[in-house]
Design a protein around this motif. Structure first.
Motif, short mmCIF file in Angstrom:
data_model
loop_
_atom_site.label_atom_id
_atom_site.label_comp_id
_atom_site.label_asym_id
_atom_site.label_seq_id
_atom_site.Cartn_x
_atom_site.Cartn_y
_atom_site.Cartn_z
N TYR A 629 34.15 44.63 38.58
CA TYR A 629 34.00 45.48 39.75
C TYR A 629 35.38 45.99 40.17
O TYR A 629 36.23 45.21 40.60
CB TYR A 629 33.39 44.69 40.91
CG TYR A 629 31.95 44.26 40.70
CD1 TYR A 629 30.90 44.93 41.32
CD2 TYR A 629 31.65 43.17 39.90
CE1 TYR A 629 29.59 44.53 41.14
CE2 TYR A 629 30.33 42.76 39.71
CZ TYR A 629 29.32 43.44 40.33
OH TYR A 629 28.02 43.03 40.14
N PHE A 630 35.61 47.29 40.06
CA PHE A 630 36.84 47.88 40.60
C PHE A 630 36.68 48.01 42.12
O PHE A 630 35.60 48.32 42.61
CB PHE A 630 37.08 49.26 40.00
CG PHE A 630 37.45 49.25 38.54
CD1 PHE A 630 38.77 49.21 38.14
CD2 PHE A 630 36.46 49.26 37.56
CE1 PHE A 630 39.11 49.19 36.80
CE2 PHE A 630 36.79 49.25 36.22
CZ PHE A 630 38.12 49.20 35.83
N SER A 631 37.75 47.78 42.85
CA SER A 631 37.68 47.90 44.31
C SER A 631 37.52 49.37 44.71
O SER A 631 37.69 50.29 43.90
CB SER A 631 38.93 47.33 44.95
OG SER A 631 40.05 48.17 44.67
N LYS A 632 37.20 49.58 45.99
CA LYS A 632 37.08 50.95 46.49
C LYS A 632 38.40 51.70 46.33
O LYS A 632 38.42 52.87 45.91
CB LYS A 632 36.67 50.93 47.97
CG LYS A 632 36.62 52.31 48.62
CD LYS A 632 36.23 52.22 50.08
CE LYS A 632 36.25 53.62 50.72
NZ LYS A 632 35.87 53.56 52.16
N ALA A 633 39.52 51.03 46.66
CA ALA A 633 40.83 51.68 46.52
C ALA A 633 41.12 52.01 45.06
O ALA A 633 41.66 53.08 44.74
CB ALA A 633 41.92 50.78 47.10
N THR A 634 40.77 51.10 44.16
CA THR A 634 41.01 51.34 42.74
C THR A 634 40.13 52.48 42.24
O THR A 634 40.56 53.31 41.43
CB THR A 634 40.72 50.07 41.92
OG1 THR A 634 41.51 49.01 42.45
CG2 THR A 634 41.04 50.28 40.46
N THR A 635 38.89 52.54 42.71
CA THR A 635 37.99 53.63 42.32
C THR A 635 38.55 54.97 42.76
O THR A 635 38.50 55.96 42.00
CB THR A 635 36.60 53.40 42.93
OG1 THR A 635 36.07 52.14 42.46
CG2 THR A 635 35.64 54.51 42.54
N TYR A 724 30.56 42.41 46.22
CA TYR A 724 31.59 42.41 45.19
C TYR A 724 32.41 43.70 45.20
O TYR A 724 33.28 43.88 44.37
CB TYR A 724 30.95 42.21 43.81
CG TYR A 724 30.07 41.01 43.77
CD1 TYR A 724 30.58 39.74 44.07
CD2 TYR A 724 28.72 41.11 43.50
CE1 TYR A 724 29.77 38.62 44.08
CE2 TYR A 724 27.90 40.00 43.50
CZ TYR A 724 28.43 38.76 43.79
OH TYR A 724 27.63 37.67 43.81
N CYS A 725 32.08 44.58 46.14
CA CYS A 725 32.83 45.83 46.28
C CYS A 725 33.87 45.65 47.37
O CYS A 725 33.56 45.70 48.57
CB CYS A 725 31.88 46.97 46.61
SG CYS A 725 32.67 48.59 46.74
N TYR A 726 35.12 45.44 46.97
CA TYR A 726 36.20 45.23 47.92
C TYR A 726 36.76 46.57 48.36
O TYR A 726 36.85 47.51 47.57
CB TYR A 726 37.32 44.40 47.31
CG TYR A 726 36.99 42.96 47.04
CD1 TYR A 726 35.70 42.45 47.21
CD2 TYR A 726 37.96 42.08 46.59
CE1 TYR A 726 35.40 41.13 46.97
CE2 TYR A 726 37.68 40.75 46.33
CZ TYR A 726 36.40 40.28 46.52
OH TYR A 726 36.11 38.97 46.26
N ALA A 727 37.15 46.63 49.63
CA ALA A 727 37.71 47.88 50.14
C ALA A 727 39.07 48.17 49.53
O ALA A 727 39.43 49.31 49.28
CB ALA A 727 37.81 47.85 51.66
#
Length: 728
Positions: A629-635, A724-727
């Protein structure tokens, strides 16, 4: 740390616990307080079969790597509350060959295949599969190009309700190869043939085999009813092909076999069983679905060779009272054409086949295969060269009038559920450990140590030297059955605990609860490396062992699933299921069992002791899919890199695949993006637009390489509300 193989099964319930990585089976049933040699239990609600004919998908295009959820329960006149459906799935590749995966929605994608297709014609497989808790089934295209798909429902079972019973038969040919002319119709009367009774039969389970010098389609349907939309077989020129079907008996006890073609076709028919409304038929069985599971991987059958497979104790197929198994067989012969026949072990190979294969092309066939007296099925290769086969289980048939012999003790009770075929026979012991089992393959050696003192916990050491310890809610000194099940006393006298080392390098644990005074919750403390922790997966109720990856050079923050504890289940001694769930506090996993009396058709039922519940731990990238799971910032950062450097395959490989924490996954992802580029692009864009996270999933089975695993790569996205989705 990396958990290997089917690593462990933690069972807890008021009876025997069930199988490890793949599921549960009913335990031996003993009425509380009764002193009996055996107990008889009525069939669990549901499992009765109803025939129908409903089209759900017509010429739908599915992109490579894409998944499509199809509403089944309540759709197009079908009732709500479906447990299983018999579906005819037909697929044709636009540019290349491939395969379709079919599984219940809401479950982890299995390593199974439903249809093997090419670009020449529509390949079809009819199979009986489980419906998800949301009333849907999911189709996934594992091809290099898009596929055109048709989907028709031919029958169903409900979670509650009545219907026809299934009676399995040893496969027998009831129609020798017979030419059906162009546009011709053959009237088949199966009653009284091949073990099918002359009366009381509403439908028959058939395998239809076709060969023709031209192309065309075969439709099998009840006489007196309208022309069906779907073809049972879309056959190619000069190729022997087959498909399974459940054929309803029509007027004059006739089933029509129609050849829609410009030329004649040679048709043969074999019967595998029948559906009846009789309440006295021998082996009268209910049809029950399971989560699809692979029970034989790359099994090589020599020319004219035979091998046996035991499906019991896997994914919920009972060791006791099972009569048949819904098995999908995929065959690949590199050097020659041939066929694979499936039949009860100990018997004689039938005239017909379950799947026919051509040199260099894989094909898939399904059947409701009767089990031999030893509970196994045999597979025979009719070809002149070796063939490689994969066997997947989707469903099974279970006696309506079930009998559960009273076990001699907890060990036998557990083994009545799990079977003993997959237990490790190569174990040693010493003063500290009652059983030490090791497995070596190309990934190294994994060692399982089961202690004499349960307070030490069961340890599993991976090839890298990393060790996980699984605590047990047990006390006392270990004993061991002749088959290899290790037993401990519980912390109270109301239950006991079992552990089984398995031949694949893992182990299972069980709680045998013998009365209503047993606890309804069981805590299993897990000792993990400092950088990992437990969490509950909101998708299907399983638990995960996860690790965070943080980069010092770019904002690539990932949450990697490195192990999975399969979602729990519980069955009582009458075969009924009871609600179960996990809770996690720190690194302690607690299994909760709700044994509140439940309302069913006809009244209220209470649990019959003993009851069995099962959590199973699997290593990541093994039998189940691993996820990053890539984080929101990474996405957001990935989207920005695409915008700066171009939406190209090279860009996607560099910024997505290179950050996965597994070398095979990195390579498989890079290959997949070349074929599944739209999926990677669309999910990155959708994750960005919804303010969520990009997800990459890969199934890295043992001995996998990037070239064998790339078809399992999935690109997905989840909202920020997903745990599992980190900001950032």
């Amino acid at each position: 740390m990396r958990l290997r193989r089917t690593v462990l099964t933690v069972l807890s319930a008021l009876a025997l616990l069930t199988t490890a990585a793949t599921g549960a089976v009913p335990s031996a049933a003993v009425t509380p307080g009764a002193s009996v040699t055996a107990a008889t239990a009525a069939a669990e609600t549901g499992g009765g079969y109803t025939t129908t004919r409903v089209r759900l998908l017509s010429d739908v295009e599915l992109e490579p790597g894409a998944a499509l959820a199809v509403q089944v329960s309540g759709a197009s006149g079908l009732p709500a509350g479906l447990a299983s459906v018999t579906v005819n799935v037909a697929a044709k590749g636009s540019t290349d060959l491939g395969r379709l995966v079919l599984h219940p929605s809401g479950e982890v994608e299995p390593d199974t295949g439903a249809v093997s297709y090419d670009k020449a014609h529509y390949a079809a497989t009819t199979l009986i599969t489980k419906v998800g808790s949301d009333g849907k089934i999911k189709l996934i295209n594992q091809g290099t190009g898009s596929a055109r798909i048709y989907l028709d429902v031919h029958g169903y079972t409900q979670q509650q309700g009545s219907g026809l019973s299934f009676v399995p038969l040893t496969p027998q040919r009831i129609l020798a190869p017979t030419t059906v002319g162009a546009g011709g119709n053959l009237e088949l009367k199966p009653l009284g043939l091949g073990g099918v009774p002359a009366t009381g039969v509403q439908a028959v389970a058939l395998t239809v085999t076709v060969k023709s010098a031209t192309t065309g389609t075969i439709r099998v349907y009840p006489a007196g009813e309208g022309w069906p939309a779907d073809a049972t077989l879309d056959y190619a020129k000069d190729a022997v092909q087959q498909n399974f079907t459940v054929a309803k008996i029509g007027t004059n006890s006739t089933v029509n076999i129609h050849n829609l073609a410009w030329g004649g076709a040679e048709v043969a028919v074999d019967v595998a069983g029948y559906f009846t409304d009789s309440t006295t038929a021998g082996l009268r069985s209910a049809i029950r679905p399971v989560n699809p599971v692979r029970i034989a991987e790359k099994l090589v059958l020599p020319a004219n060779g035979v091998k046996t497979v035991d499906p019991r104790g896997v994914s919920g197929v009972p060791v006791l009272n099972s009569t048949a198994v819904g098995a999908s067989v995929t065959a690949f012969g590199a050097d020659a054409a041939g066929a694979v026949q499936v039949y009860p072990s100990g018997g004689t190979a039938p005239a017909g086949s379950t799947v026919n294969y051509l040199a260099g092309l894989e094909n898939t066939g399904f059947t409701l295969a009767k089990l031999g007296s030893d509970g196994k099925i045999s597979l025979r290769n009719t070809g002149t060269a070796p063939v490689t086969v994969w066997v997947d289980v989707y469903s099974y048939a279970e006696l309506v009038d079930r009998v559960f012999p009273a076990p001699a003790g907890p060990g036998e009770a557990i083994e009545n559920i799990t079977g003993t075929a997959d237990l490790s026979t190569e174990t040693s012991s010493d003063a500290q450990y009652i059983a030490v089992s090791s497995k070596t393959d190309d990934s190294g050696t994994t060692t399982v140590r089961i202690p004499r003192d349960p307070q030490q916990g069961v340890t599993l050491t991976s090839a890298t030297g990393a060790t996980a310890t699984f605590g047990l809610p047990a006390t006392g000194t270990a004993s061991r059955t002749a088959a290899g099940t290790v037993l401990y006393s519980g912390t109270t006298g109301s239950y006991s605990v079992g552990v089984q080392p398995t031949a694949d390098g893992g182990f299972r644990t069980f709680a045998h609860l013998n009365s209503a005074s047993a606890p309804s919750s069981y805590a299993f403390p897990v000792t993990l490396p400092a950088d990992t922790h437990l969490a509950v997966d909101e998708l299907d109720g399983s638990a995960l062992i996860v690790r965070e990856h943080v980069s010092d050079t770019d904002p690539a923050v990932l949450l990697e699933e490195i192990g999975r504890i399969q979602k729990p289940w519980a069955r009582d001694a009458a075969g009924r299921t009871w609600p179960t769930s996990y809770t996690v506090q720190g690194n302690t996993l607690t299994l909760n069992i709700d044994l509140t009396p439940a309302a069913v058709a006809g009244g209220t039922v209470s649990p019959v002791f003993p009851v069995v519940a099962d959590p199973s731990v699997n290593r990541n990238c093994g039998i189940i899919t691993c996820s990053w799971y890539f984080s929101k910032a990474t996405t957001r950062w990935i989207k920005d890199q695409f915008d700066r450097n171009g939406w190209t395959v090279a860009t996607a490989s560099g910024i997505i695949c290179a950050r996965l924490g597994h070398p095979v996954a990195v390579g498989a992802c890079a290959i997949a993006i070349a074929y599944y580029y739209n999926s990677a692009y669309n999910n990155t864009r959708d994750a960005y637009n919804r303010g969520g996270c990009l997800v990459v999933r890969v199934n890295i089975f043992w001995s996998a390489t990037p070239y064998t695993a790339w078809r399992t790569v999935r690109f997905d996205n989840v909202p920020l509300s997903n745990r599992y989705c980190y900001a950032s």
